[in-house]
Design a protein around this motif. Structure first.
Motif, PDB file in Angstrom:
ATOM      1  N   ALA A  75     -33.666 -13.338 -20.841  1.00 48.29           N
ATOM      2  CA  ALA A  75     -32.852 -13.489 -22.046  1.00 48.29           C
ATOM      3  C   ALA A  75     -31.404 -13.068 -21.786  1.00 48.29           C
ATOM      4  O   ALA A  75     -30.461 -13.691 -22.282  1.00 48.29           O
ATOM      5  N   VAL A  76     -31.222 -12.016 -20.997  1.00 45.07           N
ATOM      6  CA  VAL A  76     -29.865 -11.581 -20.644  1.00 45.07           C
ATOM      7  C   VAL A  76     -29.161 -12.665 -19.827  1.00 45.07           C
ATOM      8  O   VAL A  76     -27.988 -12.990 -20.076  1.00 45.07           O
ATOM      9  N   GLY A 116     -28.093 -11.141 -27.003  1.00 43.99           N
ATOM     10  CA  GLY A 116     -28.098 -10.667 -25.626  1.00 43.99           C
ATOM     11  C   GLY A 116     -28.079  -9.162 -25.532  1.00 43.99           C
ATOM     12  O   GLY A 116     -28.705  -8.566 -24.635  1.00 43.99           O
ATOM     13  N   ALA A 117     -27.365  -8.498 -26.450  1.00 44.90           N
ATOM     14  CA  ALA A 117     -27.342  -7.034 -26.457  1.00 44.90           C
ATOM     15  C   ALA A 117     -28.728  -6.464 -26.726  1.00 44.90           C
ATOM     16  O   ALA A 117     -29.130  -5.460 -26.120  1.00 44.90           O
ATOM     17  N   MET A 118     -29.484  -7.104 -27.630  1.00 47.48           N
ATOM     18  CA  MET A 118     -30.860  -6.650 -27.875  1.00 47.48           C
ATOM     19  C   MET A 118     -31.707  -6.819 -26.625  1.00 47.48           C
ATOM     20  O   MET A 118     -32.511  -5.939 -26.279  1.00 47.48           O
ATOM     21  N   ALA A 119     -31.516  -7.933 -25.931  1.00 48.61           N
ATOM     22  CA  ALA A 119     -32.284  -8.156 -24.703  1.00 48.61           C
ATOM     23  C   ALA A 119     -31.938  -7.103 -23.657  1.00 48.61           C
ATOM     24  O   ALA A 119     -32.819  -6.544 -22.999  1.00 48.61           O
ATOM     25  N   ALA A 120     -30.646  -6.817 -23.505  1.00 51.89           N
ATOM     26  CA  ALA A 120     -30.231  -5.826 -22.516  1.00 51.89           C
ATOM     27  C   ALA A 120     -30.763  -4.439 -22.871  1.00 51.89           C
ATOM     28  O   ALA A 120     -31.182  -3.676 -21.984  1.00 51.89           O
ATOM     29  N   ALA A 121     -30.754  -4.110 -24.156  1.00 53.62           N
ATOM     30  CA  ALA A 121     -31.267  -2.803 -24.569  1.00 53.62           C
ATOM     31  C   ALA A 121     -32.753  -2.680 -24.273  1.00 53.62           C
ATOM     32  O   ALA A 121     -33.226  -1.638 -23.793  1.00 53.62           O
ATOM     33  N   ARG A 122     -33.506  -3.748 -24.524  1.00 50.05           N
ATOM     34  CA  ARG A 122     -34.946  -3.695 -24.250  1.00 50.05           C
ATOM     35  C   ARG A 122     -35.224  -3.684 -22.753  1.00 50.05           C
ATOM     36  O   ARG A 122     -36.284  -3.219 -22.324  1.00 50.05           O
ATOM     37  N   ARG A 175     -29.296 -19.668 -28.468  1.00 47.40           N
ATOM     38  CA  ARG A 175     -29.539 -18.321 -28.999  1.00 47.40           C
ATOM     39  C   ARG A 175     -30.987 -18.171 -29.472  1.00 47.40           C
ATOM     40  O   ARG A 175     -31.615 -17.122 -29.290  1.00 47.40           O
ATOM     41  N   SER A 176     -31.542 -19.220 -30.064  1.00 44.08           N
ATOM     42  CA  SER A 176     -32.938 -19.155 -30.494  1.00 44.08           C
ATOM     43  C   SER A 176     -33.875 -19.063 -29.295  1.00 44.08           C
ATOM     44  O   SER A 176     -34.929 -18.424 -29.369  1.00 44.08           O
ATOM     45  N   VAL A 177     -33.512 -19.701 -28.188  1.00 42.72           N
ATOM     46  CA  VAL A 177     -34.308 -19.545 -26.971  1.00 42.72           C
ATOM     47  C   VAL A 177     -34.230 -18.106 -26.480  1.00 42.72           C
ATOM     48  O   VAL A 177     -35.235 -17.534 -26.027  1.00 42.72           O
ATOM     49  N   VAL A 178     -33.053 -17.481 -26.592  1.00 42.63           N
ATOM     50  CA  VAL A 178     -32.930 -16.055 -26.240  1.00 42.63           C
ATOM     51  C   VAL A 178     -33.901 -15.223 -27.082  1.00 42.63           C
ATOM     52  O   VAL A 178     -34.623 -14.365 -26.566  1.00 42.63           O
ATOM     53  N   HIS A 179     -33.937 -15.486 -28.380  1.00 42.54           N
ATOM     54  CA  HIS A 179     -34.858 -14.744 -29.255  1.00 42.54           C
ATOM     55  C   HIS A 179     -36.320 -15.021 -28.894  1.00 42.54           C
ATOM     56  O   HIS A 179     -37.164 -14.117 -28.952  1.00 42.54           O
TER      57      HIS A 179
END
Length: 406
Positions: A225-226, A258-264, A210-214
């Motif tokens: 990230a998604v 992941g939702a933040m990544a998808a939104a961006r 998850r930190s790698v996603v961030h």
């Protein structure tokens, strides 16, 4: 550029880099598939530019980083908490070649504390991070990483030592992300993921992923990230048959990132899917909790509904839901981050008094978090530019505290 463009809005910074590239408004507008009128209004702060998907597109056209347009990283203030050694000391710790696997036993002699003491040290700094004491955490992370490495090297057969090392690196990653130090955050997250894999603890491994996603989010790698969210979810899903609170919380929080990544990435369908999955998992957990410092539960899902709505430009959703979310039971870091989103929504809705009040409330809760988040600085600068006549005393005082007063 660190600290040199704190007095520029994002629009003004776009104009600065455009001129630096010798590019006309017509050329840049064409590259980002917008009109010249739109770009002119952005550069003159007549249109607020706060959606990271759009900012990333402009950054790519200008061949600069996302951080360049957000004025990140910013200079970390010296405080009684931080002392006079902040990010540079942490950078030195992360870039010490002796921490690379080939040389990981060649570092200077450091006391290896007992596992019980190291556990308390890790918890102390995580709690300080969640209290938004960013200077305190940043100053002490090099010490924590050195001790965690020493303990892991002295007891290589104990998985708990690798878990603590992984969580120490994760803390470095999330703290550096908050400070806008994207490249350093990536190094810390990567190192932590390696330690987590050696720990044989799937919850810790998922937490580091998850930190790698961030970290990917912070450098504008939204599609990647998604994908990582989906891959990590596949890894964790088998353990949900007999879940622990830790694995449940990590799995749910992964989908929030992941939702933040998808939104961006402006992927509405995936945003909805990820939020729905997180909501289901939060229902299974049954309450707001903080297992592995995730602050996961129904309230954090609502916080991310507001944040993703802001990223997608759905300001009505953010306005309707944001002020109604009761965050008082969550750690200070989560409360302040949500307040920033509500302030952004109020500002875009032209409710500037409510926006300023919300941001000032957030600053009282977590002054360092407001100081280092680009939204706090950019909202304040935008309000200064839009003021008719002399700005209010409260706004001017806030601008001085955030070091953005012109």
């Amino acid at each position: 550029m660190r600290g040199m463009t704190n007095t520029l809005t994002i629009g003004e910074r776009i104009a600065w880099y455009r001129r630096r590239r010798g590019m006309s408004q017509e050329v840049l507008a064409g590259l980002v598939e917008r009109t010249v009128d739109w770009l002119s209004k952005v550069e003159n702060d007549r249109i607020p530019l706060d959606r990271l998907s759009v900012i990333k597109t402009v950054a790519e056209a200008l061949d600069v980083s996302l951080g360049d347009l957000l004025a990140e990283p910013s200079l970390v203030d010296w405080t009684p908490d931080s002392g006079h050694q902040t990010v540079p000391a942490l950078r030195d710790a992360l870039l010490d070649y002796r921490r690379i696997a080939l040389f990981d036993r060649g570092g200077p002699a450091v006391e290896a504390p007992p596992v019980e003491q190291l556990t308390r040290d890790v918890a102390d700094l995580w709690e300080a991070y969640q209290a938004s004491r960013f200077g305190y955490v940043t100053a002490r992370l090099p010490w924590l990483l050195a001790r965690a490495h020493a303990t892991a090297e002295q007891r290589p057969d104990q998985p708990a030592c690798q878990q603590l090392l992984a969580l120490s690196y994760q803390l470095a990653a999330v703290q550096l992300t908050k400070l806008g130090e994207a490249e350093l955050a990536w190094i810390a997250a990567d190192r932590g993921l390696v330690a987590a894999q050696h720990s044989d603890d799937l919850a810790v491994t998922g937490s580091l992923a998850r930190s790698v996603v961030h970290a990917l989010l912070s450098v504008g790698k939204y599609a990647e990230a998604v994908r990582l969210t989906g891959d990590t979810a596949d890894l964790l899903r088998p353990d949900l048959a007999t879940p622990t609170p830790e694995i449940t919380s990590v799995y749910g929080t992964l989908f929030l990132a992941g939702a933040m990544a998808a939104a961006r990435a402006e992927d509405r369908a995936t945003t909805r899917t990820f939020l729905a999955e997180a909501d289901t998992v939060a229902g299974q957990l049954g309450r707001d909790a903080n297992h592995l410092w995730t602050a996961f539960g129904p309230t954090n899902v609502d916080i991310h509904r507001v944040a993703t709505a802001g990223e997608l430009g759905d300001i009505q959703v953010a306005i309707d839901l944001g002020p109604r979310v009761d965050t008082t039971a969550l750690p200070m870091e989560r409360r302040a981050r949500h307040a920033l989103e509500v302030a952004r929504a109020y500002s875009l809705w032209n409710r500037l008094d409510d926006a300023l009040t919300t941001l000032l409330d957030a600053e009282r809760l977590a002054p360092e978090q407001v100081r280092y988040h680009y939204l706090g600085r950019q909202l304040t600068l935008t309000w200064l530019r839009r003021s008719r006549g002399k700005p209010s005393t409260a706004l001017l005082a806030l601008a001085r505290r955030l070091h953005v007063q012109t």
